[in-house]
Design an enzyme around this catalytic site. Structure first.
Site, PDB file in Angstrom:
ATOM      1  N   ARG A 105       3.092  -9.556  -0.191  1.00 17.71           N
ATOM      2  CA  ARG A 105       4.045  -9.953  -1.221  1.00 17.71           C
ATOM      3  C   ARG A 105       3.579  -9.387  -2.565  1.00 17.71           C
ATOM      4  O   ARG A 105       2.371  -9.220  -2.787  1.00 17.71           O
ATOM      5  CB  ARG A 105       4.144 -11.479  -1.336  1.00 17.71           C
ATOM      6  CG  ARG A 105       4.884 -12.151  -0.194  1.00 17.71           C
ATOM      7  CD  ARG A 105       6.394 -11.931  -0.282  1.00 17.71           C
ATOM      8  NE  ARG A 105       7.127 -12.592   0.788  1.00 17.71           N
ATOM      9  CZ  ARG A 105       7.595 -11.992   1.881  1.00 17.71           C
ATOM     10  NH1 ARG A 105       7.406 -10.705   2.094  1.00 17.71           N
ATOM     11  NH2 ARG A 105       8.281 -12.684   2.781  1.00 17.71           N
ATOM     12  N   HIS A 122      10.839  -2.666  -0.103  1.00 14.24           N
ATOM     13  CA  HIS A 122      10.685  -3.783   0.844  1.00 14.24           C
ATOM     14  C   HIS A 122      11.286  -3.435   2.212  1.00 14.24           C
ATOM     15  O   HIS A 122      12.183  -4.126   2.710  1.00 14.24           O
ATOM     16  CB  HIS A 122      11.324  -5.062   0.287  1.00 14.24           C
ATOM     17  CG  HIS A 122      10.742  -6.304   0.898  1.00 14.24           C
ATOM     18  ND1 HIS A 122      10.455  -7.432   0.173  1.00 14.24           N
ATOM     19  CD2 HIS A 122      10.381  -6.597   2.178  1.00 14.24           C
ATOM     20  CE1 HIS A 122       9.961  -8.364   0.973  1.00 14.24           C
ATOM     21  NE2 HIS A 122       9.898  -7.878   2.195  1.00 14.24           N
TER      22      HIS A 122
HETATM   23  P1  NAP Z   1       1.067 -15.419   9.982  1.00 12.44           P
HETATM   24  O1  NAP Z   1       1.182 -15.195  11.453  1.00 12.44           O
HETATM   25  O2  NAP Z   1       1.278 -16.780   9.441  1.00 12.44           O
HETATM   26  O3  NAP Z   1      -0.403 -14.932   9.575  1.00 12.44           O
HETATM   27  C1  NAP Z   1      -0.958 -15.145   8.316  1.00 12.44           C
HETATM   28  C2  NAP Z   1      -2.416 -14.681   8.348  1.00 12.44           C
HETATM   29  O4  NAP Z   1      -2.960 -14.839   7.024  1.00 12.44           O
HETATM   30  C3  NAP Z   1      -3.280 -15.529   9.301  1.00 12.44           C
HETATM   31  O5  NAP Z   1      -4.236 -14.699   9.931  1.00 12.44           O
HETATM   32  C4  NAP Z   1      -3.965 -16.504   8.334  1.00 12.44           C
HETATM   33  O6  NAP Z   1      -5.231 -16.957   8.793  1.00 12.44           O
HETATM   34  C5  NAP Z   1      -4.154 -15.607   7.122  1.00 12.44           C
HETATM   35  N1  NAP Z   1      -4.332 -16.416   5.918  1.00 12.44           N
HETATM   36  C6  NAP Z   1      -3.465 -17.277   5.344  1.00 12.44           C
HETATM   37  N2  NAP Z   1      -4.015 -17.847   4.261  1.00 12.44           N
HETATM   38  C7  NAP Z   1      -5.257 -17.330   4.143  1.00 12.44           C
HETATM   39  C8  NAP Z   1      -6.330 -17.529   3.244  1.00 12.44           C
HETATM   40  N3  NAP Z   1      -6.229 -18.388   2.223  1.00 12.44           N
HETATM   41  N4  NAP Z   1      -7.468 -16.844   3.435  1.00 12.44           N
HETATM   42  C9  NAP Z   1      -7.597 -15.985   4.475  1.00 12.44           C
HETATM   43  N5  NAP Z   1      -6.608 -15.740   5.369  1.00 12.44           N
HETATM   44  C10 NAP Z   1      -5.468 -16.408   5.204  1.00 12.44           C
HETATM   45  O7  NAP Z   1       2.033 -14.457   9.169  1.00 12.44           O
HETATM   46  P2  NAP Z   1       2.642 -13.029   9.616  1.00 12.44           P
HETATM   47  O8  NAP Z   1       3.834 -13.214  10.465  1.00 12.44           O
HETATM   48  O9  NAP Z   1       1.545 -12.154  10.118  1.00 12.44           O
HETATM   49  O10 NAP Z   1       3.202 -12.512   8.198  1.00 12.44           O
HETATM   50  C11 NAP Z   1       2.307 -12.297   7.124  1.00 12.44           C
HETATM   51  C12 NAP Z   1       3.062 -11.994   5.854  1.00 12.44           C
HETATM   52  O11 NAP Z   1       3.581 -10.679   5.881  1.00 12.44           O
HETATM   53  C13 NAP Z   1       4.280 -12.855   5.555  1.00 12.44           C
HETATM   54  O12 NAP Z   1       3.942 -14.134   5.086  1.00 12.44           O
HETATM   55  C14 NAP Z   1       4.974 -12.024   4.500  1.00 12.44           C
HETATM   56  O13 NAP Z   1       4.403 -12.328   3.225  1.00 12.44           O
HETATM   57  C15 NAP Z   1       4.579 -10.588   4.862  1.00 12.44           C
HETATM   58  N6  NAP Z   1       5.731  -9.822   5.365  1.00 12.44           N
HETATM   59  C16 NAP Z   1       6.104  -8.686   4.731  1.00 12.44           C
HETATM   60  C17 NAP Z   1       7.182  -7.941   5.202  1.00 12.44           C
HETATM   61  C18 NAP Z   1       7.594  -6.643   4.544  1.00 12.44           C
HETATM   62  O14 NAP Z   1       8.611  -6.066   4.929  1.00 12.44           O
HETATM   63  N7  NAP Z   1       6.847  -6.126   3.588  1.00 12.44           N
HETATM   64  C19 NAP Z   1       7.885  -8.373   6.319  1.00 12.44           C
HETATM   65  C20 NAP Z   1       7.489  -9.546   6.938  1.00 12.44           C
HETATM   66  C21 NAP Z   1       6.412 -10.274   6.465  1.00 12.44           C
HETATM   67  P3  NAP Z   1      -5.359 -17.804  10.172  1.00 12.44           P
HETATM   68  O15 NAP Z   1      -5.114 -16.819  11.284  1.00 12.44           O
HETATM   69  O16 NAP Z   1      -6.753 -18.276  10.152  1.00 12.44           O
HETATM   70  O17 NAP Z   1      -4.308 -18.894  10.094  1.00 12.44           O
END
Ligand code: NAP
Length: 316
Positions: free
Chosen positions: A231, A279
């Protein structure tokens, strides 16, 4: 009339989602909320499940019987920032393996492009310079991934298969085969110190906002590159520009911004050290996603635990 869809996406896309959701819900009707339609209050009161993709702010208040909210996207930071989202109603985000594959493809595209120095050859070509550059092997180019969730894990698998040494940073440190996992502030410092290419795939939460600041960027090796697919709120832009201008960082690929669209007056548009994407790192495919979120809603209505439930206390 148990289902409704709230979204500020263009009408053509909202109508496609509505049709696909209804088909995946065995033909059940799916109401549309504003700005595309304004259903009668008597109908609104019957809705139990809301599907949401960038809904108008404050719109949750208009659906008093809602028991479950299902996001159509992976990120939920926008939804959690809406004070009208009832705190007691379970919220789930999209978990779609096809979507994770698309993100992994996007990460691989830009990591390979940075690794093979396309940004430098483009700059040379603009000046008609024919100059081969020293090219390290993928095995000599460690890649760090912030966020080892659905998307980070998928990206790590593809990068590892291309020969890059891959490190990952997560909150809990859950092991991921083939990936060196780090946690905590010390783990982050260790990962940054070795990441020649850093990929951000964190969710935006109170703990991760502004995480890519001057101090963290300064830990990266001289000449490192950044790919921000998380983000815009993760990255402190003046600190990035300073790191690029000083030559500490070589190039940044930015897909997400705060605000979006990136304002016309932003200095990033003119900055040669930045690749700007609107994006598009991974775009949800309604054909696979509609089936997944509809099944999740049906799981909830059948009294089972839905997939992808958001932990409100953690913000993701
Ligand atoms: P997810 O499955 O919820 O994974 C989030 C990861 O971040 C997990 O490994 C989590 O750790 C880690 N995390 C969260 N808070 C943390 C902290 N304080 N310190 C260290 N690690 C932390 O989410 P996802 O589906 O992979 O998506 C991730 C993000 O990608 C979304 O939230 C969004 O912001 C972004 N995104 C971008 C696009 C784009 O087009 N650019 C599209 C979709 C999503 P744990 O494994 O230990 O819980």
């Amino acid at each position: 009339m148990r289902f409704a869809l709230l979204s500020r996406l263009p009408q053509r896309r909202v109508l496609l989602w509505q049709e696909l959701l209804s088909a995946a819900l065995d033909g059940a009707p799916v109401l549309l909320g504003p700005p595309h339609d304004t259903p009668d209050p008597a109908l609104r009161e019957k809705v139990e499940v809301l599907f949401v993709a960038d809904p108008p702010p404050g719109s949750f208040a208009d659906w008093p019987s809602v028991r479950f909210v299902q996001g159509l996207w992976a990120g939920v930071d926008g939804l959690l920032a809406d004070p009208s989202l009832p705190p007691e109603v379970p919220l789930a985000r999209l978990k779609d393996p096809a979507f994770a594959g698309v993100m992994a493809e996007g990460v691989a595209t830009h990591v390979l492009s940075l690794h093979r120095q396309l940004h430098r050859y483009r700059a040379q070509a603009a000046l008609r310079i024919w100059q081969p550059l020293a090219q390290p092997q993928a095995a000599e180019r460690p890649v760090g991934i912030l966020g080892m969730g659905e998307l980070g894990m998928a990206a790590a698998g593809v990068l590892a298969s291309l020969g890059f040494p891959v490190m990952g940073w997560s909150r809990t440190g859950r092991p991921v085969p083939g990936v060196e996992i780090h946690t905590g502030e010390d783990g982050l410092a260790a990962l940054l110190a070795r990441s020649q290419i850093l990929v951000n795939l964190l969710p935006l939460t109170d703990s991760t906002a502004g995480i890519l600041d001057r101090a963290r960027l300064a830990r990266l090796p001289q000449g490192a590159c950044l790919v921000n697919f998380g983000r815009g709120g993760h990255l402190v832009l003046p600190d990035l520009i300073e790191a690029l201008d000083s030559g500490r960082l070589d190039h940044a690929v930015l897909d997400v911004f705060e605000p979006e669209p990136l304002p016309q007056e932003s200095p990033l548009w003119e900055h040669g050290g930045v690749t700007i994407l609107p994006h598009v790192a991974a775009v949800t495919d309604p054909r696979s996603a509609a089936r997944i979120v509809a099944a999740n809603a049906q799981r909830f209505l059948a009294g089972q635990e839905p997939d992808g439930l958001v932990r409100r206390d953690l913000g993701y």
